[in-house]
Design an enzyme around this catalytic site. Structure first.
Site, PDB file in Angstrom:
ATOM      1  CD  GLN A  75      23.321 -22.080  53.035  1.00  0.00           C
ATOM      2  OE1 GLN A  75      22.236 -22.631  53.148  1.00  0.00           O
ATOM      3  NE2 GLN A  75      24.352 -22.675  52.478  1.00  0.00           N
ATOM      4  CB  SER A  76      17.463 -17.184  51.154  1.00  0.00           C
ATOM      5  OG  SER A  76      16.079 -16.940  51.283  1.00  0.00           O
ATOM      6  CG  ASN A  77      15.898 -20.733  56.136  1.00  0.00           C
ATOM      7  OD1 ASN A  77      16.419 -21.833  55.987  1.00  0.00           O
ATOM      8  ND2 ASN A  77      16.326 -19.877  57.062  1.00  0.00           N
TER       9      ASN A  77
END
Ligand SMILES: *Cc1c(COP(=O)(O)O)cnc(C)c1O
Length: 336
Positions: A75-77
């Site tokens: 879920q990397s920003n």
């Protein structure tokens, strides 16, 4: 220190706001709390990686790259914002996603994962915790070369000395705003992950002899390990930026009491903090970084370690798109 010596792309018009949080300050009944709205930085849905990418992408362009390659959690920003920077610059983007929690990659997942698809990522390579991330990115780069293209590898979180300059610049922005507002902050509180944000702030504050301590709240690692990482990167960023004074090891404080069972895994304190910020200030935090950092802020105010009357600036590093992937946990439909 003269950051104008570095090539930089601009992805945000002007400074992000510093806002008071009067309602939350009153509810917690101690310190006077303020928030730096780096969740409102430029590029798709904002967040701290935008500041680092201004310097990193400038270097990628100078080297003639046509594709950005980077790595992050599922879920990397950081991956979302690297992809957004690529779009802005007319480049392609290939991502390596690390399943830090076994089996956590779900192609159909919401949040940032959905945005990878919507923003048109060129390829996603999924690897497991413990795999060699650098080697995987180098393989992606070699594949591009075989196609007559050129990739530029950005490290996880954009956290090398060049990326950390984004937060050296942020420290200078905060000091200028603080002076203009007539508010002297006693402390800055920020999430501490891949360390570029925390170390850049420390290097920038020390470079300006600001005398403002930074309390990092860990999201993944134990205290000693994280303090070592932050110190090493702060020294490198200071050297690159031309900061005069040495960065003392004691200037690095990383608290690990709010990590919980591990990176991205929810805690009751995180849920409470996300709900407090939303209900009292209308501010959306995220479950992985700022929710845990805010849990640390709340905990330190309640325990009195942050003294009554202290003026504290909480740096909101973004991440709200991941909120929607955690809805059942935040509403209590699924217990932590
Ligand atoms: C990456 C990230 C952080 C941590 O910043 P680092 O520079 O990696 O330490 C904090 N908050 C959000 C929302 C992030 O995406």
């Amino acid at each position: 220190m003269n950051l104008a010596r570095f090539a930089r792309r601009r992805y945000t018009a002007g400074a992000t706001a510093i806002e008071p949080m009067p309602h939350l300050s009153k509810v917690l009944g101690g310190a006077e709390l303020f928030i730096k709205r780096d969740d409102q930085l430029g590029l798709t849905a904002g967040g701290n990686k935008t500041r680092k990418l201004e310097f990193l992408v400038a270097e990628a362009l100078a080297r003639g790259a046509d594709t950005l390659i980077t790595v992050g959690a599922v879920q990397s920003n950081h991956c979302r914002l690297t992809l957004a920077a690529a779009i802005r610059e007319g480049l392609k983007c290939r991502l390596v996603l690390e399943q830090r929690v076994a089996g956590s990659y779900d192609k159909a997942a919401s949040g940032n994962n959905f945005l990878f698809d919507l923003l048109g990522v060129e390829s996603v390579t999924v690897v497991n915790a413990g795999d060699d991330l650098q080697a995987t990115m180098e393989k992606v780069a070699a594949d591009l070369v075989a196609e007559g293209r050129q990739g530029y590898i950005i490290p996880g979180g954009g956290s090398n000395a060049l990326g950390a300059l984004g937060y050296v610049a942020c420290a200078e922005e905060i000091l200028a705003q603080s002076f203009a507002m007539g508010i002297a902050f006693d402390r800055i509180v920020v999430a501490s992950g891949s360390a570029g944000t925390h170390s850049g702030l420390v290097a920038g504050l020390i470079g300006n002899s600001a005398g403002i301590p930074v309390t990092g709240i860990n999201v993944r690692r134990p205290r000693a390990e994280q303090e070592g990482n932050v110190h090493k990167l702060a020294v490198a960023a200071a050297e690159l930026a031309g900061v005069g004074p040495a960065i003392p090891r004691e200037a690095i404080e990383c608290r690990d009491e709010w990590v919980g069972p591990g990176y991205s895994l929810p805690t009751a304190e995180m849920i409470e903090a996300v709900r407090l910020f939303a209900a009292h200030e209308g501010v959306l935090l995220d479950p992985v970084y700022t929710g845990k950092a805010a849990a640390g802020l709340v905990g330190l105010v309640r325990s009195g370690e942050i003294a009554a009357g202290e003026r504290v600036l909480f740096v909101h590093t973004g991440g709200a798109p991941a909120l929607y992937a955690y809805q059942p946990i935040l509403t209590g439909a699924v217990p932590v």
